[in-house]
Write an enzyme that holds these catalytic residues in place. Sequence first.
Site, short mmCIF file in Angstrom:
data_model
loop_
_atom_site.label_atom_id
_atom_site.label_comp_id
_atom_site.label_asym_id
_atom_site.label_seq_id
_atom_site.Cartn_x
_atom_site.Cartn_y
_atom_site.Cartn_z
N GLY A 1 121.81 121.96 97.96
CA GLY A 1 120.41 122.15 98.27
C GLY A 1 119.96 121.06 99.23
N SER A 2 118.69 121.04 99.55
CA SER A 2 118.20 120.10 100.55
C SER A 2 118.43 118.64 100.14
CB SER A 2 116.71 120.34 100.78
OG SER A 2 115.98 120.24 99.56
N GLU B 1 120.86 117.37 98.67
CA GLU B 1 122.26 116.98 98.74
C GLU B 1 122.75 116.78 100.18
OE1 GLU B 1 121.01 117.80 95.31
OE2 GLU B 1 121.17 119.61 96.52
N GLU C 1 124.84 127.36 90.16
CA GLU C 1 125.18 126.10 89.52
C GLU C 1 125.98 126.27 88.22
OE1 GLU C 1 122.25 126.92 90.73
OE2 GLU C 1 121.61 125.34 92.13
N HIS D 1 121.71 120.67 92.50
CA HIS D 1 120.47 120.49 93.24
C HIS D 1 119.29 120.30 92.29
CE1 HIS D 1 117.29 120.81 96.11
NE2 HIS D 1 116.85 121.96 95.62
N HIS E 1 130.71 131.43 62.98
CA HIS E 1 130.07 132.28 63.98
C HIS E 1 129.26 133.40 63.33
CE1 HIS E 1 129.38 133.71 67.96
NE2 HIS E 1 130.07 134.82 67.83
N GLY F 1 130.59 128.84 73.15
CA GLY F 1 130.32 130.27 73.14
C GLY F 1 129.36 130.74 74.20
#
Length: 527
Positions: free
Chosen positions: A24-25, A27, A46, A69, A281, A400
């Site tokens: 993104g900007s 980075e 991401e 970002h 679970h 999970g």
Amino acid sequence: MNVRDAFYEVLRAHGIRTIFGNPGSNELPLLSNLPADFQYIHALQEGAAIGMADGYARASGQPALVNLHAAAGTGNAMGNLTNTQAGHVPVIVTSGQQARRYAALGALLTNVDAPTLARPLVKWSNEPLRAEDVPHALSRGILLARSAPAGPVYLSLPLDDWDHDVDAGALAQLEIRAVHGDPVLAEPSLALIRSRLAAASNPVMILGPGTDDAAGWDGAARLAENLALPVYVAPSPSRCPFPTRHPNYRGILPSDIPGVASALDGHDLAMAFGTAIFRYHVFADGDYLPAGTELWTVTSDPDEAARSPVGRALIGNPSDALTRLADTTPSGERAPLAALARPRPLDEPGPAFSAEAIIDALDAAKDESTVIAHEWTSVDTTWDRFDLSRPGSLFFPDAGALGWGLPAAIGLQLGDPSRRVLSVLGDGALHYTVSALWTAAHYRVPVVFVVARNREYAALKNFAQVMQFENVPALDLPDIDITDIAAGYGVPATRATSLTQLTTAVKEALSADGPRLVEVPQQRLST
């Protein structure tokens, strides 16, 4: 030297030359004119970037760096970050910010205490108070991420820090910093286990992901053989910690409280290594252990030990404990165990196939070096139909959270190119991070993706039946052409219409020099 150049110098000192991310900007200052000895692996979302970094760290055995970002990018990644945290994976998460004001985000990640998460999402978070402190923060984060118990760390890095000067002398010291040591059980603690095993009349061994390494496999097999111990894999397993064709192997424990208690009935001692006690679970009331069963566990994670509802915990490297116990425990008097009868490979005519038949066909296609990235959640307790004979051969999302399996397979392949990766996905799980197919195609990462197409959320339908709920909406997935989607991202794709065709297609794909996708029809839970 400025902060940006020092950042890369610290990474070099730790052998990190691959960066995963979705830029993104914020980075742009870091990534502009990326040094020639670094590789940037571009993910389109991401969550996929975290999954790739996670898989890369697992396969390579080294920390991985993922650059996100800002706060929004971190938010997109948090689902998969739960898998990284639960799996004790050393991932360094850096996030570019517009100003020095986002430390609160890192504090949130390290102070999460909701019952559903049970522990923080990262081991440590930091936003350097001065630009000059960025290299030290990075060095500290890398060392913390890999120290036991390993896990992710988070660094918030303002975009206007990169051009500031750093102290050359301080940087030189950072480049030679190191932290050595892996906490292990003291001999008196090991003697307690040895004594308790000797006194037990019918002990059983339970293994978890913390022993899925060469030392853990070897130590567990030798100890099990010495004492004729039946060996179970702990509930909701994220890795395979024991050879599935070993004579002492007894399968995967159920993922509910009464199911575990029933399986352990008759054993006066359960010795667990490298697992939380336990990751249930399916909710069902009952006693954690049957009457007369005592549980001991060895784990490298003090938090995991403290939150266990039952048992006596000892803190130390579980694989090391298994090795030392196997070295010092003489053979017992119990007769060797006979191997369980293995199910015969299924041969079904179709047009759709059972999960077991699909696994059998895939098992026939792979070899002993194949790594399976497994996110086919409706069959998470039948993967031991695979013949798995080497450590690091199977991975499942530890917490999970779906969307991990596809990008993690890419990271696993990049992290260890010597072993080919077979990604086994449900058609629902595929879509959480489907854009990662583009990364596989763009970098020609030779992962073989197999998608079981049942046009439903079969795992949720299973739950609905167990919990006796009816007419639940949004559990069907009709009218999605997975092969066309794969082709659109640049991954050659085919449909298998028979089990023989599936085996042949996967064998051929495993020898190809780029990614391939094979769709196979799976029987629906209900029509």
